[in-house]
Write an enzyme that holds these catalytic residues in place. Structure first.
Site: not given
Ligand code: GAR
Length: 186
Positions: A103, A12, A144, A173
């Site tokens: 993504h 999260g 995606d 991100e």
């Molecule tokens: C992030 O890097 C996000 O881009 C990726 O999962 C991670 C979650 O991190 N999402 C995907 O791979 C979707 N296909 P977080 O829980 O620390 O936000």
């Protein structure tokens, strides 16, 4: 005021970054965080932030009860922040152009089923790419593949590993997701 529902499956950190940037702003309301993972770090975060959490299983996700729950909040936007299940077609239809995803690569490369989290960075490094980055896009019926809203790139150094690349991408991100959310809601 715009109502945003946040979806996450893991740590999260993106949810945390979004809340850090937007929760204090009276234009935005975050009444609920939804997760498919009863062990998700985002549950603790929600408690700290005083936001309700809904943990759901696959059956609920596919059922009318789920959409009733969402509709109750009358959300302007559903934000997928590290949410790893495919969004069912009925939900895409009901919330068309109102679901955004992030993504951790430059789509259309390194997207699709199985391409999530660490798997993405491992594939990018294994392919010998010179750059990677983030893609923020609207969600459609295919994994995606929805309209791109923003991409930002990072350079991959020869010394980068999937771990170091993941850190660089995650920093991007955190920097950009909240800004794109604000733009979409304008
Ligand atoms: C992030 O890097 C996000 O881009 C990726 O999962 C991670 C979650 O991190 N999402 C995907 O791979 C979707 N296909 P977080 O829980 O620390 O936000």
């Amino acid at each position: 005021m715009k109502t945003i529902l946040l979806f996450a499956s893991g740590a999260g950190s993106n949810v945390a970054a979004i809340l850090r940037q937007l929760k204090g702003n009276p234009e935005y309301h975050f009444p609920l965080i939804l997760t498919n993972n009863p062990k998700a770090g985002v549950i603790e975060l929600a408690k700290q932030e005083g936001i309700d959490v809904m943990v759901f299983d696959r059956e609920t996700f596919q059922s009318p009860v789920f959409i009733d729950t969402l509709d109750f909040y009358q959300p302007d936007l559903l934000v997928l922040a590290g949410f790893l299940w495919k969004i069912p077609e009925y939900l895409v239809k009901a919330y068309r152009n109102k679901i955004v995803n992030i993504h951790p690569a430059l789509l259309p490369k390194f997207g699709g089923k199985g391409m999530y989290g660490h798997h993405v960075h491992e594939a990018v490094i294994a392919a010998g790419e010179k750059e990677s980055g983030i893609s923020i896009h609207l969600v459609n019926e295919h994994y995606d593949e929805g309209t791109l809203l923003l991409q930002k790139t990072v350079t991959i150094e020869p010394s980068d590993t999937p771990d170091t690349l993941a850190k660089k991408v995650l920093a991007l991100e955190h920097e950009w997701y909240a800004k794109v959310i604000q733009n979409v809601l304008k």
